[in-house]
Design a protein around this motif. Structure first.
Motif, PDB file in Angstrom:
ATOM      1  N   ILE A  43       2.264   0.638  -5.777  1.00 31.45           N
ATOM      2  CA  ILE A  43       1.240   0.093  -4.879  1.00 31.45           C
ATOM      3  C   ILE A  43      -0.126   0.560  -5.350  1.00 31.45           C
ATOM      4  N   SER A  44      -0.953  -0.398  -5.713  1.00 33.83           N
ATOM      5  CA  SER A  44      -2.303  -0.112  -6.179  1.00 33.83           C
ATOM      6  C   SER A  44      -3.133  -1.373  -6.081  1.00 33.83           C
ATOM      7  N   ASP A  45      -4.426  -1.199  -5.966  1.00 32.77           N
ATOM      8  CA  ASP A  45      -5.352  -2.336  -5.977  1.00 32.77           C
ATOM      9  C   ASP A  45      -6.373  -2.178  -7.104  1.00 32.77           C
ATOM     10  N   ASP A  46      -6.106  -1.241  -8.018  1.00 30.48           N
ATOM     11  CA  ASP A  46      -7.065  -1.000  -9.099  1.00 30.48           C
ATOM     12  C   ASP A  46      -6.890  -2.039 -10.192  1.00 30.48           C
ATOM     13  N   ARG A  47      -7.929  -2.778 -10.439  1.00 28.76           N
ATOM     14  CA  ARG A  47      -7.837  -3.920 -11.340  1.00 28.76           C
ATOM     15  C   ARG A  47      -7.394  -3.516 -12.741  1.00 28.76           C
ATOM     16  N   HIS A  48      -7.935  -2.441 -13.273  1.00 30.81           N
ATOM     17  CA  HIS A  48      -7.562  -2.050 -14.632  1.00 30.81           C
ATOM     18  C   HIS A  48      -6.116  -1.540 -14.678  1.00 30.81           C
ATOM     19  N   PHE A  49      -5.740  -0.722 -13.702  1.00 27.71           N
ATOM     20  CA  PHE A  49      -4.377  -0.195 -13.668  1.00 27.71           C
ATOM     21  C   PHE A  49      -3.367  -1.346 -13.546  1.00 27.71           C
ATOM     22  N   LEU A  50      -3.654  -2.316 -12.699  1.00 28.25           N
ATOM     23  CA  LEU A  50      -2.751  -3.451 -12.555  1.00 28.25           C
ATOM     24  C   LEU A  50      -2.680  -4.267 -13.842  1.00 28.25           C
ATOM     25  N   ALA A  51      -3.794  -4.339 -14.564  1.00 30.10           N
ATOM     26  CA  ALA A  51      -3.784  -5.061 -15.843  1.00 30.10           C
ATOM     27  C   ALA A  51      -2.860  -4.362 -16.838  1.00 30.10           C
ATOM     28  N   VAL A  52      -2.903  -3.044 -16.854  1.00 28.07           N
ATOM     29  CA  VAL A  52      -2.013  -2.273 -17.740  1.00 28.07           C
ATOM     30  C   VAL A  52      -0.561  -2.513 -17.338  1.00 28.07           C
ATOM     31  N   LEU A  53      -0.284  -2.466 -16.056  1.00 23.39           N
ATOM     32  CA  LEU A  53       1.095  -2.664 -15.581  1.00 23.39           C
ATOM     33  C   LEU A  53       1.608  -4.056 -15.940  1.00 23.39           C
ATOM     34  N   ALA A  54       0.752  -5.062 -15.755  1.00 26.77           N
ATOM     35  CA  ALA A  54       1.166  -6.438 -16.024  1.00 26.77           C
ATOM     36  C   ALA A  54       1.356  -6.669 -17.522  1.00 26.77           C
ATOM     37  N   GLN A  55       0.403  -6.170 -18.295  1.00 29.20           N
ATOM     38  CA  GLN A  55       0.436  -6.395 -19.743  1.00 29.20           C
ATOM     39  C   GLN A  55       1.647  -5.724 -20.375  1.00 29.20           C
ATOM     40  N   GLN A  56       1.947  -4.520 -19.918  1.00 27.62           N
ATOM     41  CA  GLN A  56       3.028  -3.762 -20.523  1.00 27.62           C
ATOM     42  C   GLN A  56       4.361  -3.987 -19.802  1.00 27.62           C
ATOM     43  N   ARG A  57       4.330  -4.829 -18.751  1.00 29.03           N
ATOM     44  CA  ARG A  57       5.549  -5.137 -17.978  1.00 29.03           C
ATOM     45  C   ARG A  57       6.293  -3.846 -17.621  1.00 29.03           C
ATOM     46  N   ILE A  58       5.518  -2.941 -17.085  1.00 29.48           N
ATOM     47  CA  ILE A  58       6.072  -1.606 -16.868  1.00 29.48           C
ATOM     48  C   ILE A  58       6.909  -1.568 -15.596  1.00 29.48           C
ATOM     49  N   ALA A  59       6.343  -2.062 -14.507  1.00 35.77           N
ATOM     50  CA  ALA A  59       7.048  -2.055 -13.223  1.00 35.77           C
ATOM     51  C   ALA A  59       6.344  -3.053 -12.316  1.00 35.77           C
ATOM     52  N   PRO A  60       7.052  -3.620 -11.341  1.00 32.54           N
ATOM     53  CA  PRO A  60       6.384  -4.525 -10.415  1.00 32.54           C
ATOM     54  C   PRO A  60       5.365  -3.779  -9.561  1.00 32.54           C
ATOM     55  N   PHE A  61       4.308  -4.483  -9.175  1.00 33.88           N
ATOM     56  CA  PHE A  61       3.295  -3.852  -8.342  1.00 33.88           C
ATOM     57  C   PHE A  61       2.995  -4.727  -7.135  1.00 33.88           C
ATOM     58  N   MET A  62       2.447  -4.089  -6.119  1.00 32.95           N
ATOM     59  CA  MET A  62       1.961  -4.803  -4.936  1.00 32.95           C
ATOM     60  C   MET A  62       0.612  -4.235  -4.562  1.00 32.95           C
ATOM     61  N   ALA A  63      -0.297  -5.116  -4.189  1.00 32.86           N
ATOM     62  CA  ALA A  63      -1.583  -4.665  -3.676  1.00 32.86           C
ATOM     63  C   ALA A  63      -1.389  -4.201  -2.229  1.00 32.86           C
ATOM     64  N   PRO A  64      -2.240  -3.337  -1.745  1.00 33.17           N
ATOM     65  CA  PRO A  64      -2.084  -2.826  -0.377  1.00 33.17           C
ATOM     66  C   PRO A  64      -2.050  -3.925   0.693  1.00 33.17           C
ATOM     67  N   ALA A  65      -2.871  -4.956   0.546  1.00 36.28           N
ATOM     68  CA  ALA A  65      -2.884  -6.026   1.556  1.00 36.28           C
ATOM     69  C   ALA A  65      -1.522  -6.730   1.600  1.00 36.28           C
ATOM     70  N   ASP A  66      -0.940  -6.960   0.437  1.00 39.87           N
ATOM     71  CA  ASP A  66       0.379  -7.604   0.387  1.00 39.87           C
ATOM     72  C   ASP A  66       1.458  -6.665   0.903  1.00 39.87           C
ATOM     73  N   THR A  67       1.271  -5.373   0.731  1.00 42.64           N
ATOM     74  CA  THR A  67       2.218  -4.394   1.268  1.00 42.64           C
ATOM     75  C   THR A  67       2.272  -4.490   2.787  1.00 42.64           C
ATOM     76  N   ILE A  68       1.126  -4.712   3.402  1.00 45.47           N
ATOM     77  CA  ILE A  68       1.077  -4.852   4.864  1.00 45.47           C
ATOM     78  C   ILE A  68       1.872  -6.078   5.302  1.00 45.47           C
ATOM     79  N   VAL A  69       1.761  -7.157   4.554  1.00 47.41           N
ATOM     80  CA  VAL A  69       2.524  -8.372   4.876  1.00 47.41           C
ATOM     81  C   VAL A  69       4.022  -8.082   4.762  1.00 47.41           C
ATOM     82  N   VAL A  70       4.413  -7.385   3.712  1.00 46.86           N
ATOM     83  CA  VAL A  70       5.823  -7.019   3.534  1.00 46.86           C
ATOM     84  C   VAL A  70       6.300  -6.174   4.706  1.00 46.86           C
ATOM     85  N   MET A  71       5.481  -5.237   5.130  1.00 47.93           N
ATOM     86  CA  MET A  71       5.855  -4.365   6.243  1.00 47.93           C
ATOM     87  C   MET A  71       6.071  -5.177   7.520  1.00 47.93           C
ATOM     88  N   ALA A  72       5.288  -6.218   7.695  1.00 46.95           N
ATOM     89  CA  ALA A  72       5.485  -7.090   8.867  1.00 46.95           C
ATOM     90  C   ALA A  72       6.777  -7.894   8.708  1.00 46.95           C
TER      91      ALA A  72
END
Lengths: 102, 164
Positions: free
Chosen positions: B97-126
């Protein structure tokens, strides 16, 4: 915060800037070198916030470079009206991932 | 599923008012360096969030030491770097869980692990009934000043779509 290593950088500046630095130093009860470092720091802060906004460096890394906390970066960004956070494309990926979470 | 949070994720979910509920509902882990960044350094600078986050972490979130774990820093801070180093040892199905644009770019580019932004985490929690709908709406309103307008709008839309 961490003690940061320093480096001597010879720098040529215009006489006008040198006089301005001297004036700033006098007004702020400091020395010229400190005034110049403060200007440099403000410029670095502005540049780093731009890099964070563009997603070229993380907010936390910018905080480390500026010897600030991540909370400071958020506060400065908000003060300057800089939007931080995931890009449109990243949000799409996030929303797709969110649908799969159980 | 293990939830990993960087400092950004911790802070934003706390500002949304849902960090404690998430940590009680799902296994959450942070590296020691993220604790240092979000709590220790934050307290030194007298940010009230830091103390509150510290209390939640101490009560419900695992702080994982990362000394000796290796990672490659790609314009990332110590916490993000430690989080990447933690991935091989943290267990199955990690979600970051992160909303940092650069960190998410690293995660996506390297296909390291799935991520969720905090706002989407709230939706999941609901969706998973960890939050009631009105709690989730309130959480999105709380997080609104701290995320991009599009993130708030889309999350609010996704939330409303849950009840249609």
């Amino acid at each position: 915060m961490n003690a940061m290593k320093s480096k001597v950088v010879p720098l040529r500046i215009t006489e006008e800037l040198d006089e301005l630095a001297a004036l700033s130093a006098k007004e702020h009860h400091t020395d010229k070198a400190t005034a110049l470092r403060q200007w440099l720091y403000l410029g670095a802060e502005r540049y780093l916030l731009k890099l964070v906004e563009e997603g070229r460096i993380s907010a936390g890394r910018a905080a480390e470079i500026l010897d600030l906390s991540i909370y400071d970066i958020y506060r400065i960004a908000q003060t300057r009206g800089i939007e931080l956070g995931a890009s449109d494309e990243q949000r799409q990926i996030s929303r797709e991932n969110a649908k799969k979470v159980q | 599923m293990v939830i990993l949070l960087d400092a950004d994720g911790l802070i934003k979910l706390h500002r949304a008012g849902v960090l404690a509920k998430l940590a009680q509902a799902r296994q959450c882990v942070i590296p020691d360096k993220v604790y240092q960044e979000a709590v220790t350094v934050g307290k030194e600078r007298h940010y009230p969030d830091a103390r509150e986050i510290g209390e939640i972490v101490q009560a419900w979130i695992t702080i994982q030491p990362t000394e000796g774990l290796e990672s490659v820093a790609l314009h990332l801070d110590a916490g993000e770097t430690a989080l990447l180093a933690l991935l091989p040892v943290v267990g199955d199905d990690p979600v970051i869980i992160s909303d940092d644009r650069h960190f998410l770019a690293v995660l996506a580019q390297q296909r390291i692990a799935p991520f969720m932004a905090p706002a989407d985490t709230i939706v999941v929690m609901a969706r998973l009934s960890i939050l009631a709908m009105d709690e989730a709406r309130e959480a999105l309103e709380n997080i609104r000043p701290h995320v991009r307008p599009g993130a708030y709008r889309e999350a609010m839309q996704d939330l409303e779509d849950l009840i249609r």
